[in-house]
Write a protein that holds these residues in place. Sequence first.
Motif, PDB file in Angstrom:
ATOM      1  N   TRP A 228      78.790  19.711  -4.973  1.00  0.00           N
ATOM      2  CA  TRP A 228      79.284  20.914  -4.309  1.00  0.00           C
ATOM      3  C   TRP A 228      78.541  22.143  -4.821  1.00  0.00           C
ATOM      4  CZ3 TRP A 228      80.597  23.782  -0.713  1.00  0.00           C
ATOM      5  CH2 TRP A 228      81.344  24.970  -0.856  1.00  0.00           C
ATOM      6  N   MET A 229      78.263  22.179  -6.126  1.00  0.00           N
ATOM      7  CA  MET A 229      77.540  23.312  -6.702  1.00  0.00           C
ATOM      8  C   MET A 229      76.148  23.442  -6.094  1.00  0.00           C
ATOM      9  SD  MET A 229      75.968  23.704 -10.498  1.00  0.00           S
ATOM     10  CE  MET A 229      74.734  22.508  -9.969  1.00  0.00           C
ATOM     11  N   HIS A 230      75.410  22.322  -6.012  1.00  0.00           N
ATOM     12  CA  HIS A 230      74.052  22.397  -5.467  1.00  0.00           C
ATOM     13  C   HIS A 230      74.064  22.713  -3.979  1.00  0.00           C
ATOM     14  CE1 HIS A 230      71.724  21.514  -8.988  1.00  0.00           C
ATOM     15  NE2 HIS A 230      72.391  20.399  -9.240  1.00  0.00           N
ATOM     16  N   THR A 231      75.098  22.312  -3.275  1.00  0.00           N
ATOM     17  CA  THR A 231      75.219  22.698  -1.869  1.00  0.00           C
ATOM     18  C   THR A 231      75.332  24.218  -1.756  1.00  0.00           C
ATOM     19  OG1 THR A 231      76.316  20.610  -1.329  1.00  0.00           O
ATOM     20  CG2 THR A 231      76.586  22.425   0.229  1.00  0.00           C
ATOM     21  N   ARG A 232      76.188  24.812  -2.582  1.00  0.00           N
ATOM     22  CA  ARG A 232      76.341  26.265  -2.568  1.00  0.00           C
ATOM     23  C   ARG A 232      75.052  26.962  -2.974  1.00  0.00           C
ATOM     24  NH1 ARG A 232      78.854  27.784  -6.437  1.00  0.00           N
ATOM     25  NH2 ARG A 232      79.617  25.947  -7.530  1.00  0.00           N
ATOM     26  N   LEU A 233      74.399  26.436  -4.015  1.00  0.00           N
ATOM     27  CA  LEU A 233      73.181  27.074  -4.493  1.00  0.00           C
ATOM     28  C   LEU A 233      72.048  26.973  -3.470  1.00  0.00           C
ATOM     29  CD1 LEU A 233      73.155  26.056  -8.267  1.00  0.00           C
ATOM     30  CD2 LEU A 233      73.767  28.262  -7.263  1.00  0.00           C
ATOM     31  N   MET A 234      72.000  25.885  -2.736  1.00  0.00           N
ATOM     32  CA  MET A 234      70.966  25.778  -1.703  1.00  0.00           C
ATOM     33  C   MET A 234      71.166  26.835  -0.631  1.00  0.00           C
ATOM     34  SD  MET A 234      68.420  23.817  -2.023  1.00  0.00           S
ATOM     35  CE  MET A 234      67.901  23.936  -0.309  1.00  0.00           C
ATOM     36  N   LEU A 235      72.400  27.098  -0.261  1.00  0.00           N
ATOM     37  CA  LEU A 235      72.661  28.160   0.717  1.00  0.00           C
ATOM     38  C   LEU A 235      72.236  29.514   0.148  1.00  0.00           C
ATOM     39  CD1 LEU A 235      76.171  27.008   2.005  1.00  0.00           C
ATOM     40  CD2 LEU A 235      73.955  26.784   3.177  1.00  0.00           C
ATOM     41  N   GLY A 236      72.515  29.727  -1.127  1.00  0.00           N
ATOM     42  CA  GLY A 236      72.073  30.960  -1.765  1.00  0.00           C
ATOM     43  C   GLY A 236      70.563  31.041  -1.876  1.00  0.00           C
ATOM     44  N   PHE A 237      69.942  29.908  -2.132  1.00  0.00           N
ATOM     45  CA  PHE A 237      68.486  29.859  -2.227  1.00  0.00           C
ATOM     46  C   PHE A 237      67.829  30.245  -0.903  1.00  0.00           C
ATOM     47  CE2 PHE A 237      64.885  26.998  -1.159  1.00  0.00           C
ATOM     48  CZ  PHE A 237      63.902  27.608  -1.934  1.00  0.00           C
TER      49      PHE A 237
END
Length: 259
Positions: A228-237
Amino acid sequence: MTPSKTHIVLIPSYNTGAKVFETVQAARSQWDPVWVVVDGSTDGTGEALLRMAENDSGLRVLVLPENQGKGSAVLHGLRQAEAQGFSHALTMDSDGQHPADLIRRFQRTSQDNPDALVLGVPVFAADAPRLRVGGRKISNWWANLETLWGGIGDSLFGFRVYPIAELRAAMEANHWMRRFDFDPEAAVRLCWKGLRPINVPAPVRYFRPEEGGVSHFNYYRDNALLTWMHTRLMLGFIARLPLLTWRRVKGSRLRSSPR
């Protein structure tokens, strides 16, 4: 040992038993001051640490009334340290896995590079759990993608030195980064802020239960949290991609320009 006025050692701790005392003693032999944030421990270590601090001016113990997660414990310590004028914090786990004998090297590297993020890169022994060693490669790949290959040597290793103000601000800007997701998300978000990672090798040791080793890692729960964290970070990226690209191009031009 002369107390540092800028850099502290910050140790979040939750139910690690006697290992926390060994960790604190090892850290104190290398640095002053050392702070421990007891994250709602129920094994009696909080009370024992408070007694230790009564006879050691270089040790401070903060006790949270209930377990809130590693990131929350670190944030509590950061706020207190910043209020007392400290600028940087070296974080290390309380279970004895991190190399206390490298504290001075990491702190000196930070003192020489105060705007950088000093990241420990674990050097595993042959007996390290293969599942843990192999699984972190996935998180490392995602963390570097999310920073446009910004140079994060290891996203999960918690032995590192942070600029306090920048990390506190990044954590207070969202309600994540409070549990097992703290270490990788902190590295990514600080790289987004423009902090340069400096990677320093550091041996890591895994203790068996009969050696006093304690692990709160839950394979399914914590991997779900990381997903879930990497999903959020990818959107931020994706949202930050133009800025990250511009920084990368600008840095390349500066390095290639004649002096």
